[in-house]
Design a protein around this motif. Structure first.
Motif, PDB file in Angstrom:
ATOM      1  N   VAL A 152       0.747  -1.194   0.020  1.00 25.87           N
ATOM      2  CA  VAL A 152       0.136  -0.068  -0.054  1.00 25.87           C
ATOM      3  C   VAL A 152       0.768   1.142   0.047  1.00 25.87           C
ATOM      4  O   VAL A 152       0.711   2.152  -0.827  1.00 25.87           O
ATOM      5  N   GLU A 153       2.005   1.163   0.574  1.00 33.81           N
ATOM      6  CA  GLU A 153       2.901   2.482   1.042  1.00 33.81           C
ATOM      7  C   GLU A 153       3.481   2.824  -0.204  1.00 33.81           C
ATOM      8  O   GLU A 153       4.225   3.900  -0.227  1.00 33.81           O
ATOM      9  N   SER A 154       3.596   2.021  -1.194  1.00 36.10           N
ATOM     10  CA  SER A 154       4.285   2.266  -2.583  1.00 36.10           C
ATOM     11  C   SER A 154       3.718   3.415  -3.124  1.00 36.10           C
ATOM     12  O   SER A 154       4.572   4.510  -3.713  1.00 36.10           O
ATOM     13  N   TRP A 155       2.432   3.769  -2.930  1.00 36.83           N
ATOM     14  CA  TRP A 155       1.785   4.963  -3.372  1.00 36.83           C
ATOM     15  C   TRP A 155       2.313   6.338  -2.851  1.00 36.83           C
ATOM     16  O   TRP A 155       2.525   7.303  -3.480  1.00 36.83           O
ATOM     17  N   TRP A 156       2.708   6.123  -1.454  1.00 38.29           N
ATOM     18  CA  TRP A 156       3.324   7.297  -0.836  1.00 38.29           C
ATOM     19  C   TRP A 156       4.807   7.584  -1.393  1.00 38.29           C
ATOM     20  O   TRP A 156       5.001   8.918  -1.643  1.00 38.29           O
ATOM     21  N   ILE A 157       5.406   6.661  -1.952  1.00 39.67           N
ATOM     22  CA  ILE A 157       6.712   6.880  -2.601  1.00 39.67           C
ATOM     23  C   ILE A 157       6.435   7.318  -3.840  1.00 39.67           C
ATOM     24  O   ILE A 157       7.238   8.527  -4.531  1.00 39.67           O
ATOM     25  N   TRP A 158       5.661   6.973  -4.595  1.00 38.49           N
ATOM     26  CA  TRP A 158       5.207   7.819  -5.953  1.00 38.49           C
ATOM     27  C   TRP A 158       4.974   9.038  -5.831  1.00 38.49           C
ATOM     28  O   TRP A 158       5.227  10.024  -6.693  1.00 38.49           O
ATOM     29  N   ILE A 159       4.096   9.472  -4.831  1.00 42.45           N
ATOM     30  CA  ILE A 159       3.428  10.865  -4.520  1.00 42.45           C
ATOM     31  C   ILE A 159       4.680  11.693  -4.308  1.00 42.45           C
ATOM     32  O   ILE A 159       4.859  12.890  -4.826  1.00 42.45           O
ATOM     33  N   TRP A 199      -7.365  -3.813   1.123  1.00 41.26           N
ATOM     34  CA  TRP A 199      -6.778  -4.533   2.142  1.00 41.26           C
ATOM     35  C   TRP A 199      -7.708  -4.589   3.273  1.00 41.26           C
ATOM     36  O   TRP A 199      -7.574  -5.565   3.970  1.00 41.26           O
ATOM     37  N   ARG A 200      -8.384  -3.673   3.612  1.00 42.75           N
ATOM     38  CA  ARG A 200      -9.598  -3.743   4.765  1.00 42.75           C
ATOM     39  C   ARG A 200     -10.566  -5.020   4.274  1.00 42.75           C
ATOM     40  O   ARG A 200     -11.025  -5.784   5.349  1.00 42.75           O
ATOM     41  N   ASP A 201     -11.027  -5.082   3.019  1.00 42.64           N
ATOM     42  CA  ASP A 201     -11.821  -5.975   2.590  1.00 42.64           C
ATOM     43  C   ASP A 201     -11.198  -7.470   2.697  1.00 42.64           C
ATOM     44  O   ASP A 201     -12.050  -8.401   3.160  1.00 42.64           O
ATOM     45  N   GLN A 202     -10.140  -7.600   2.259  1.00 45.28           N
ATOM     46  CA  GLN A 202      -9.214  -8.749   2.920  1.00 45.28           C
ATOM     47  C   GLN A 202      -9.430  -9.301   4.094  1.00 45.28           C
ATOM     48  O   GLN A 202      -9.422 -10.502   4.465  1.00 45.28           O
ATOM     49  N   ARG A 203      -9.108  -8.113   5.318  1.00 40.88           N
ATOM     50  CA  ARG A 203      -9.065  -8.390   6.478  1.00 40.88           C
ATOM     51  C   ARG A 203     -10.353  -9.046   7.206  1.00 40.88           C
ATOM     52  O   ARG A 203     -10.479  -9.678   7.823  1.00 40.88           O
ATOM     53  N   ARG A 204     -11.515  -8.146   6.554  1.00 40.89           N
ATOM     54  CA  ARG A 204     -12.928  -8.726   7.103  1.00 40.89           C
ATOM     55  C   ARG A 204     -13.125 -10.003   6.516  1.00 40.89           C
ATOM     56  O   ARG A 204     -13.642 -10.805   7.229  1.00 40.89           O
ATOM     57  N   SER A 205     -12.625 -10.447   5.152  1.00 41.77           N
ATOM     58  CA  SER A 205     -12.963 -11.600   4.578  1.00 41.77           C
ATOM     59  C   SER A 205     -12.362 -12.626   5.376  1.00 41.77           C
ATOM     60  O   SER A 205     -12.746 -13.875   5.808  1.00 41.77           O
ATOM     61  N   VAL A 206     -10.897 -12.435   5.828  1.00 40.54           N
ATOM     62  CA  VAL A 206     -10.134 -13.423   6.902  1.00 40.54           C
ATOM     63  C   VAL A 206     -11.139 -13.580   7.938  1.00 40.54           C
ATOM     64  O   VAL A 206     -10.924 -14.800   8.584  1.00 40.54           O
ATOM     65  N   THR A 207     -11.482 -12.569   8.679  1.00 43.14           N
ATOM     66  CA  THR A 207     -12.142 -12.773  10.127  1.00 43.14           C
ATOM     67  C   THR A 207     -13.337 -13.557  10.082  1.00 43.14           C
ATOM     68  O   THR A 207     -13.550 -14.272  10.575  1.00 43.14           O
ATOM     69  N   ALA A 208     -14.196 -13.043   8.797  1.00 38.57           N
ATOM     70  CA  ALA A 208     -15.354 -13.831   8.639  1.00 38.57           C
ATOM     71  C   ALA A 208     -15.126 -15.340   8.374  1.00 38.57           C
ATOM     72  O   ALA A 208     -15.907 -16.032   9.102  1.00 38.57           O
TER      73      ALA A 208
END
Length: 208
Positions: A152-159, A199-208
C-alpha cells in the motif's frame, strides 16, 4: 521508427511535442488507471509506456530517467509474474502493508541509489539536473518494486517522486509529460485509497 517517435506531433505551451511524448502520455494514464484497479494488464501496457518514455527522456538529456526505463521493463516483467504467482504456494498476491524490515531496506536502498546516481550523473554525463534526476530515479525504482509486491505504501513513494517530477519536467520543457505527472499525482491518491480499501476488505474476509 525512432526518428518518427522523435518528430513533432503537436505544439504544447509553445514547445514542439514529439509522438513519443504524446503516446507516452496516453499509455501512462491508462496504465496507472489499471494499476489503481489492480488489473493485471497494467504490466504489459506499462512496459510499452516506459519504452516510449525512454525515447522522450534520452532526447531531453534526462539520462538516468532514460536508463531507468530498462529497469522498469525488467520490473514490469517481474511484477506481471509476481501478481499472478508471487503469493503463498504460487497463488496471486494480495494487497498488504509494508513491514518495518522492508521500510529499513527501502530507506537504505534509496540513500545508496540516490547518492550513487548523483555522483554518476554529475561526473560522467551531461545531465544538467544530476541530483533531481538521481533522486527521482531512486524513488521511482523503490515505488515500482513496492507495487510489484502490492505494498500500500508504494503509493506514498510515488507521490513523493511525482512532486519532484512535475517541476523537473516543466523545467526541461516537457510540458505534456509534466501535465501527465499531475494526473499521476491524482491517480496516486486514488490508488492509495483503493488499495487501503482492498486491504480492509481482505481483513474482513479473513475474519469472517
Amino acid at each position: 521508427m525512432i526518428d518518427w517517435l522523435n518528430s513533432p506531433a503537436l505544439v504544447a505551451f509553445g514547445v514542439p511535442t514529439s509522438w513519443a511524448e504524446v503516446l507516452g502520455f496516453v499509455t501512462g494514464l491508462v496504465n496507472v488507471g489499471l494499476l489503481v484497479r489492480r488489473h493485471i494488464l497494467n504490466w504489459p501496457l506499462g512496459i510499452l509506456n516506459v519504452l516510449l518514455l525512454m525515447v522522450v527522456f534520452w532526447s531531453a538529456g534526462l539520462y538516468a530517467d532514460s536508463g531507468l526505463q530498462i529497469v522498469y521493463v525488467i520490473l514490469g516483467c517481474y511484477g506481471w509474474w509476481a501478481w499472478l504467482h508471487g503469493g503463498p504456494d504460487r497463488t496471486r498476491l494480495v494487497v498488504r502493508h509494508t513491514t518495518r524490515t522492508e521500510w529499513i531496506g527501502l530507506a537504505v536502498a534509496g540513500v545508496l541509489l540516490t547518492g550513487g546516481l548523483w555522483l554518476f550523473l554529475d561526473r560522467l554525463t551531461g545531465s544538467t539536473v544530476p541530483l533531481a534526476d538521481g533522486l527521482t530515479t531512486a524513488l521511482s525504482l523503490l515505488a515500482t518494486y513496492g507495487q510489484t509486491r502490492k505494498l500500500v505504501e508504494s503509493w506514498w513513494i510515488w507521490i513523493a517522486a511525482d512532486l519532484i517530477y512535475i517541476p523537473l519536467y516543466a523545467y526541461k520543457g516537457l510540458w505534456l509529460t509534466a501535465i501527465l505527472y499531475v494526473a499521476f499525482l491524482t491517480l496516486c491518491v486514488l490508488g492509495m485509497r483503493a488499495w487501503r480499501g482492498a486491504w480492509r476488505d481482505q481483513r474482513r474476509s479473513v475474519t469472517a
